[in-house]
Every structure is written in C-alpha cells, then in structure tokens.
Design a protein around this motif. Structure first.
Motif, PDB file in Angstrom:
ATOM      1  N   THR A 118      11.043  -8.613  14.218  1.00 53.34           N
ATOM      2  CA  THR A 118       9.826  -9.427  14.192  1.00 53.34           C
ATOM      3  C   THR A 118       9.347  -9.598  12.758  1.00 53.34           C
ATOM      4  N   ARG A 119       8.419 -10.556  12.585  1.00 54.54           N
ATOM      5  CA  ARG A 119       7.898 -10.809  11.244  1.00 54.54           C
ATOM      6  C   ARG A 119       7.019  -9.661  10.769  1.00 54.54           C
ATOM      7  N   SER A 120       6.399  -8.984  11.712  1.00 50.02           N
ATOM      8  CA  SER A 120       5.488  -7.907  11.317  1.00 50.02           C
ATOM      9  C   SER A 120       6.174  -6.544  11.303  1.00 50.02           C
ATOM     10  N   GLU A 121       7.527  -6.565  11.419  1.00 49.31           N
ATOM     11  CA  GLU A 121       8.226  -5.270  11.468  1.00 49.31           C
ATOM     12  C   GLU A 121       8.039  -4.475  10.175  1.00 49.31           C
ATOM     13  N   LEU A 122       8.266  -5.151   9.051  1.00 48.85           N
ATOM     14  CA  LEU A 122       8.202  -4.433   7.779  1.00 48.85           C
ATOM     15  C   LEU A 122       6.816  -3.900   7.465  1.00 48.85           C
ATOM     16  N   PRO A 123       5.753  -4.725   7.571  1.00 47.56           N
ATOM     17  CA  PRO A 123       4.422  -4.167   7.310  1.00 47.56           C
ATOM     18  C   PRO A 123       4.130  -2.948   8.177  1.00 47.56           C
ATOM     19  N   PHE A 124       4.509  -3.034   9.448  1.00 45.65           N
ATOM     20  CA  PHE A 124       4.238  -1.907  10.347  1.00 45.65           C
ATOM     21  C   PHE A 124       5.019  -0.666   9.937  1.00 45.65           C
ATOM     22  N   LEU A 125       6.349  -0.844   9.732  1.00 43.43           N
ATOM     23  CA  LEU A 125       7.177   0.322   9.415  1.00 43.43           C
ATOM     24  C   LEU A 125       6.798   0.914   8.071  1.00 43.43           C
ATOM     25  N   ASN A 126       6.487   0.046   7.094  1.00 37.73           N
ATOM     26  CA  ASN A 126       6.113   0.554   5.778  1.00 37.73           C
ATOM     27  C   ASN A 126       4.876   1.425   5.876  1.00 37.73           C
ATOM     28  N   SER A 127       3.864   0.912   6.573  1.00 38.04           N
ATOM     29  CA  SER A 127       2.639   1.696   6.681  1.00 38.04           C
ATOM     30  C   SER A 127       2.912   3.013   7.407  1.00 38.04           C
ATOM     31  N   LEU A 128       3.711   2.930   8.456  1.00 42.13           N
ATOM     32  CA  LEU A 128       4.024   4.150   9.226  1.00 42.13           C
ATOM     33  C   LEU A 128       4.774   5.165   8.383  1.00 42.13           C
ATOM     34  N   LYS A 129       5.849   4.692   7.708  1.00 44.53           N
ATOM     35  CA  LYS A 129       6.703   5.630   6.985  1.00 44.53           C
ATOM     36  C   LYS A 129       5.991   6.209   5.769  1.00 44.53           C
ATOM     37  N   MET A 130       5.150   5.386   5.143  1.00 45.88           N
ATOM     38  CA  MET A 130       4.421   5.873   3.981  1.00 45.88           C
ATOM     39  C   MET A 130       3.499   7.018   4.391  1.00 45.88           C
TER      40      MET A 130
END
Lengths: 69, 820
Positions: free
Chosen positions: B536-548
C-alpha cells in the motif's frame, strides 16, 4: 484474542520451556539458573517484539491506502 | 518489563555469569617426580604456571638441553612428514595406541630411522643418477649409430659414384690434381676425432653456433631430436634434449669443444665408431639398465615400507614429542629451592580443581616411587587472578564475541550470558524475514549435523569462522524466523497465517480504497504486522514509525539491563559507593528521559492519541511550564515532566561529585588504621582484589576526579547518542525488507511478466543469486556487525570493564590447536 490473552500465552510458553529445560537437562543448580535466565530473556525479547507490533496496530492513526494500479 | 531480566544474576551462583573463583597455588615437587607431576597436571589441564625464571634467558634454564633434544626430534619428525608426503603416502589420522615409548628410546629410534632414511635416499639418488646417465648413453648410442650408418651409406654411394665416374671418364680431361688427391689420400689421411652427447634443446642452437665459431668452421656437427623427455642426471628434471655428434680434427679443437660442452651442460658419452662394438655397447647398456631398474625398484619398495611404518606411528610420536617439549618448557618455569632437591611451582588454578590437582600430585608421587610427596598450598595474593569461564560448544562462540572486545575482569558480571539471547535477537530485528531465516537455518543445520566430521578436519578461513559460529547462526536463524513472522515477510511476501486482516473496504464498491484508504473493521491482527499493509501507499510511513519506536523501546530496555548488571557488580563486590553514586543516578537519568519517552510511546499507541512526541520531548526542556495543549497524553503530565527534568538535572552532579570525595574519605580512613590488625584474609580476598586500584599505592584525588568526570560526561552524552544508535535496528531492517521486495518485484515478477520460459529461468537464477549473495551473505554480515556493535558499545559500556586476562592453563588438549 486480546493483548492480555496473548501475553498469558507467552508466559505459559515461557513456563513450559523452563520446565522442559529443568526436566530434560538438569545439570545442577547453577546451570539450571543459567538455562532459566536464557529462557526468560528469550521469552521477554519475543514478547516485547510482539507486544510493540500489536499495540502499535491497536488504534491506527494511519490506515492502508491501496496504490492505484 | 525488561528490567526483570537482570533478576536472578546477582546472588545465587550461575554458570557463566561470573568467572570461576581462582587461587594462587604453590606446589613443591621433589625433583625426581617433577616430570611425572607436570605430565599429570598437563593431562588435567587446570593449572596456569607462572614463570618464576623470567629473568633467565632460554639458554640458562635448567632444562634447556632437553628442550633442544625435543626440538631436534621435532625436526626429524618434520623431515619424516616431508618425506612421507613427498612419497605420496598419507598420514593416518586415527591415533594408534601402542606401547608408549619413553623419550630416550624414541630419540634413539628416530635417530636410527633418520640415518636409514637418509642413506636410502642417498643411495637411491645415486642409483637414479647412474640410471639416467645410462638412459642418455643408450640414446646417444642409438642416435649416433644412425648418423654413422647413414653417413657410411652415403659415403659408399659417393665412392661408388666417384669410382664409376673415374672409370668412365678416364681421359685427358681428367684433372691432374684430382688424381693426385685420390692417390695421396690413404697415406695422408687425418684421423678425425668425434665427441657425442646430449645437449638441452633450448641451448642447442647457441651450442652449435659457438662451436662453429670457436673452431672457425673446422668442425662437423650433427644433431638429432630426442622425441621424449629425458631426465637430466644432474638436476633430476625432465628436459627436452638433442643428441649431438661433433667431428673435429686436432687436439686444440677437441679441448675447445670439451670446454664448450661443459659450459652448455652437455653430457658427453664415449662412442665407438666400430659397428660391432656399438652393438655390443648397446646390449651391455640395456642389460645394466635393466639391472639398475630392479635395484631402484627394490630400493623404492624398501623406502615405501619404511615410510609406511613411520607413518603409522607418526602421530603418536609427534604427540609424545610435543608433550615432552611442553613439559620441559613448563619445568623451566619452576624454580629450584635452596637445597636443589625440590622444584617450586606457582600458578593459578580454579578452586574447584583443588581436589583433582591433589589427586594428580599423589598419583605422580606414587608412580614415580618418590619418597616424599609433593606439597600443595594456597598462597594469598593481591594480584588479579585470570578470568576463566567454563564454556561448552554452544556458549563458547558467544563468549568469544565478548572476549573479542575485552576479557572480563576477574569475577565481573559476564555480558556473555545475555549475549546468548540478545545478540541473535538484535540480529533478527534487522534480518526479519522468515524465508531467509529458513535458508540460514538449513545451512547451519547442515553444519551442525556434520559437526563431528568438520571438527576433525582442517577448514579454510571463512569456513572455519562459519563453523565456529554455527550455534550463533542457529539462534540467529531461529530468531530471524520469529521476527520474520512478526514482520510478516517471507521473501518480502506477506501471508495471512494468523487470521484475517483487520482492514476492509469502507463500502461495498471499495471506491475510496485508493484515496482515503481502508478502515479497521475487525480486531487487531493477532500476531505481527497486518498483511493488508503490504504494497500500500501508506506502508512505508506506517512501518517506519513502528520500527523507529520499536528500536527505541528495545534500546532503552537493553541499556537498562546493562545498568542493572552494573548494580549486580556493585553488589557482588560489596561496593556501596557504586550503588549509590553511580547506579542510582544513572538509572534516574536514563529513565527520566528515555524511559519516559518509551512510556509516552506506549501510551500514545494504547490510547491512539495524536500527540506529537518530538514536541513533548523538546519542550520538556525548553519550556517545562508551558501548557501542553493537545499534546497532553495523561493527566498530571506537566508536573511529572517538571519532576523528571529536575531529577535528571540533579542526577548529573550526583554522578560526578560525591564518589571521588567518598573514595578519598575511605582512603584516609584506611591510612589511619595502618597498624590495625590484619583483616581475615579468606574473607577479604575478593574485596581487596576489587579495591586493588584504590587501596594500593598513591591516592591521586585529581586523577580519580578526572576519571569520574569523564565517566559522567560519557554517560550523559552516551544516553542520548546510544539511544540514537539503536535506530540502526530500524535502518537495517528497512533496508533488508526494501531490498528483498525489490528483488522480488523487479526480478522475479518482471521475468514472469514476459511469458517466456527462458527469461523466466534467467530471472529465477538472477533472483536466487541476488538473494543468496546480497541478502543472505552481505546482509547477514552487516546485521551481524551492527548487532556486535550494539553489544560492545551500547550494552557493555554500561557495566563492563573488560580489563582482565584470560586463563591459559598448561594442558595437552590445547597443544594440538596451538602448534599447527
């Protein structure tokens, strides 16, 4: 399954693993303590990882937006 | 949560947590049983001898001659091994247990064997040389014989022709001179000399030219190529050669040619022009060749048998010689007592080994029929004992990871205990993909199953390292599979393994899915990342915030564990100053800032609040009294923050100032009690070794203060930079998942899209190589290195001194690894 139920499952797995280690390789109190520490550490690490990912998805601020194809 | 991890480590004894308690022992051994005693102790392998003759050079020591003898024997054994490998025989690796020789017998035997072998070698070399010479001679006879025959035939033909032409044209036109010549020929005939031999082919042209020039052309040279390679008798190498025959006249020409032959390495052989004698020579040479051949073969068989019998016992002898050498080396470290009848040894040994050492001493006394037993006693010392961990094949690799940074101080809390789990875990956080995890698991299981085979073999550098770390890789792969399941990635593909995705379309037509997005319609996905996020388009923002945020949480947990271990150390060494002036303020400082941040992260997730955590953290310092507004996460947040900031500010001088003063106070008090009765040594040994640096020598207040200042600054700055350093977990796991999805989409899917079998196959091959080369090898290495760094720097600098030295016992079991 909620947060606490799964946490209980992790605890149960940890307890079972410690019991197994205690029964299967009983090599004196100090070695058993090492095994116990290792199992607790591993369980805590795994639980921590799961808990973080689970809590982060409970109340999502952003939702999946499908890409146009 | 993670704080509980440190729990059990302090008080009840735990394997690996603390290095073995050691003692300095003194052994007084009667000279006659010294050798056997050291032998038994080496078998036991639990004593590290101190060098009591450090001021003596190796030549001045008592057992220098014995060591030289052993060195000589080792040289002979190396010679045998060399000969055996040159003969193409292999050394049997299995140890044959025959009657154990003693050193003197072995020395004699080795000497005899060496002499025999040298003689056989010399003889066979001599024989081989004459054999090669004969072969060359035979070649010369054959080739030169051919020249002579052809020359004779052509000469006869010429003569016939000449005769016929003479008889036919005996007329006036016949020149007078020619007539005269033929007449005078027999009487004035000059005897031509000839030299024959072999010359290397690459030199043959130059050889011919030089001879021609040296004799000004008054020479006749014939060469014939020898087709097969000829073994040169001198060098023993196989070379291409030409047979030559030179005809010349006169003694001077002969001398010149002889010299040239010598210069060109041309071997000369006598050659008889008489045909019958030639034939005779050939048969003679052939006969001798045959004879020599059988002699040489018999010699070789004899030599082979000798080497074979040496080879069978080689390992045993080699082991014996190495053991003896190491025994004498150890004996050289002992000092003689005044009466010259006893040897005095000092060394470190673990306390648990006391009984075993005493047993070994008794056995040695008994077996050597000594009248006096050896004396074992424990010395008290202020010297720091060596660090000795009893590891097994699983834990040793992890302990080596720790030791590579620095060997633990004696009895210091060992980070190796937690490294066993946290190292593979942090690795897996960066390497989360259960497909790749399974690949690693298969590889390492292969290594573990074939463990017995590999551990006896010699492996290459890289293989050796992988094999040594097989249990590390095993745990790494298991954790990778777990984190891969959490990240929901299998070669970058998600699976709905644990139930249905929580997300669904907002309405039946699903029209808003690409603009506003899906909506959470069900319970949270129970295990790991929801598969709906993939692509999805929002995959990276979500994963980045989570992993950070995950990186920070994990980092804070691990750093807390480190500080708790420093508390365990302080408790263990009964150092209350370190508890109150180091552990407590450090705990307050780290948790007042980053522990609070972690709690904010969890609250934010739990409540789904929109608060900006950066803003909260920054204005906690810049404007603690400002109104929080919509960044309020819980009631009373403002007060909490003010208290936390104040505590953090107080904890910095708390870390810095009291400790040096308290140390000074303690030192002064010690000084005041100079004449107080000595403490009970048994009980104070541990405390004193720990306080060695303070309790001993000059007390430099400024030095201690500067040291504490550096420590404080390092901790305060480190708290920030180390937390930031844990963000590498996020960066690497992002890189890993992005790379694997690129390989999947841009290689495999692209190749699939062409609908062409060949392209698909190429695509699959490229995908496999990219996955193995980049993801499985390089990414594994980089994640390994980053996990290593997180342990060495971020975790261990909270408590680990690492300035100890390793226990190196005198042990025969370790001999094998050292020498090769």
């Amino acid at each position: 399954m909620g947060f606490f139920v799964t946490t209980l499952i992790f605890v149960a797995i940890g307890v079972i693993a410690s019991l197994c280690a205690r029964i299967c390789c009983n090599r004196g109190p100090s070695a058993n303590l090492l095994h116990l520490t290792l199992i607790i550490t591993a369980t805590v690490c795994c639980w921590l990882m799961w808990a973080i990912v689970y809590i982060a998805q409970m109340k999502p601020l952003i939702v999946p937006i499908l890409s146009e194809e | 949560m993670a704080e509980r991890r440190g729990g059990g480590g302090c008080c009840p004894p735990m394997d690996l947590m603390r290095s073995e308690p050691m003692q300095l022992v003194q052994l007084i051994i009667p000279a006659e049983s010294a050798h056997l005693t050291i032998d038994y102790l080496g078998e036991l392998g639990l004593v590290q001898f101190k060098d009591l003759n450090a001021e003596k050079s190796p030549f001045q020591r008592t057992y220098a001659t014995q060591i030289r003898r052993c060195g000589e024997m080792a040289r002979k054994l190396r010679f045998f091994r060399d000969q055996i490998s040159r003969a193409g025989l292999s050394l049997p690796t299995g140890s044959v247990s025959e009657a154990v020789l003693n050193l003197d017998d072995l020395e004699i035997k080795l000497g005899e064997l060496e002499a025999e072998l040298v003689e056989i070698n010399a003889n066979s070399e001599k024989l081989q040389r004459s054999y090669n010479e004969l072969v060359e001679y035979k070649l010369v006879l054959q080739k030169a014989g051919e020249f002579f025959q052809s020359a004779q035939r052509s000469a006869e033909a010429q003569q016939r022709e000449y005769a016929s032409s003479q008889s036919a044209e005996e007329s006036l036109e016949t020149p007078l001179l020619a007539d005269q010549e033929t007449v005078t020929d027999p009487s004035k005939q000059v005897k031509l000399g000839s030299i024959s031999g072999l010359v290397p082919r690459e030199k043959s042209m130059a050889f011919e030219r030089i001879i021609f020039r040296a004799t000004r052309g008054n020479v006749f040279l014939r060469q014939a190529v020898v087709e097969e390679l000829v073994t040169d008798p001198l060098s023993g190498e196989k070379v291409e050669k030409n047979v030559f025959v030179v005809f010349f006249s006169g003694e001077r020409a002969k001398n010149k040619i002889l010299k040239i032959c010598e210069a060109f390495g041309a071997n000369r052989y006598p050659f008889n022009e008489d045909l019958s004698k030639q034939a005779q020579a050939i048969t003679e040479v052939s006969g001798r060749l045959l004879e020599l051949k059988t002699t040489i073969d018999a010699g070789l068989v004899h030599r082979g048998n000798l080497l074979q019998s040496i080879g069978e016992q080689f390992e045993q002898w080699n082991l014996l010689v190495r053991r003896e050498k190491s025994i004498y080396h150890t004996l050289n470290m002992l000092s003689f007592d005044v009466t010259k009848k006893c040897l005095v040894a000092e060394g470190w040994s673990p306390i648990f080994a006391t009984k075993q050492i005493q047993d070994a001493l008794q056995r040695a006394t008994y077996d050597s029929n000594s009248q006096v037993g050896a004396i074992f006693r424990v010395l008290h010392t202020r010297e720091a004992p060596p660090t000795y961990f009893r590891t097994n094949k699983v834990t040793s690799a992890f302990q080596e990871i720790v030791d590579a940074y620095g060997v633990a101080k004696y009895q210091e809390a060992n980070p190796g205990v937690f490294t066993i789990v946290t190292f593979p875990f942090l690795f897996a956080v960066m390497f989360g993909d259960w497909g790749h995890g399974i690949c690693l698991l298969v590889t390492t299981l292969f290594l573990i199953i074939r463990e017995r085979k590999y551990s006896s073999e010699k492996l290459g550098d890289i293989m050796e390292m992988t094999f040594g770390g097989r249990y590390v890789i095993l745990l790494m792969s298991l954790f990778s599979i777990y984190t891969g399941l959490i990240y929901n990635e299998f070669f970058s593909l998600p699976f709905e393994l644990f139930g249905r995705s929580a997300y669904a379309c907002r309405d039946a037509s699903c029209s808003e899915a690409t603009t506003v997005g899906l909506i959470k319609a069900r319970d949270t996905y129970p295990f790991g990342v929801d598969p709906a996020w993939h692509g999805t388009r929002s995959e990276l923002p979500f994963l980045n915030s989570l992993k950070m945020k995950m990186s920070i949480l994990i980092g804070v947990a691990q750093m807390n564990l480190g500080i708790i271990l420093s508390f365990c150390n302080a408790l263990f060494f009964r150092n209350s100053i370190n508890v109150w002036c180091q552990f407590v303020p450090e705990m307050i400082f780290l948790n007042g800032l980053f522990g609070y941040l972690s709690i904010l992260i969890i609250i934010k997730w739990w409540t789904g609040s929109q608060a900006d955590l950066y803003h909260v953290m920054i204005y906690m310092f810049l404007g603690p009294t400002d109104d929080l507004g919509e960044n309020q996460l819980f009631p009373g947040q403002k007060t909490t923050q003010i208290v936390l900031v104040l505590l953090a500010l107080i904890s910095v001088p708390w870390m810095l100032i009291p400790k040096p003063f308290l140390l000074k106070l303690e030192h002064d008090r010690h000084h005041g009690h100079s004449y107080a009765p000595l403490q009970d040594t048994e009980e104070s040994l541990l405390v004193e070794t720990n306080q060695d640096s303070h309790g001993h020598g000059e007390f430099e207040f400024s030095e201690i203060f500067v040291h504490q200042l550096i420590h404080t600054i390092e901790f305060v700055l480190g708290a920030v930079s180390n937390t930031a350093s844990y963000l590498r977990l996020w960066a690497l796991s992002l890189a890993h998942s992005e790379l694997s999805s690129v390989f999947y989409e841009k290689v495999l899917l692209l190749a699939w899209g062409f609908n062409n079998v060949i392209i698909l196959i190429v695509g699959i091959i490229v995908f496999i190589f990219a996955t193995v080369g980049v993801l499985l090898v390089m990414e594994t290495l980089s994640a390994f290195l980053h996990a290593l760094r997180l342990h060495w720097v971020e975790f261990q600098n909270k408590f680990y001194e690492g300035d100890g030295y390793k226990f190196h016992p005198f042990s025969f079991a370790l001999l094998n690894d050292e020498e090769d």
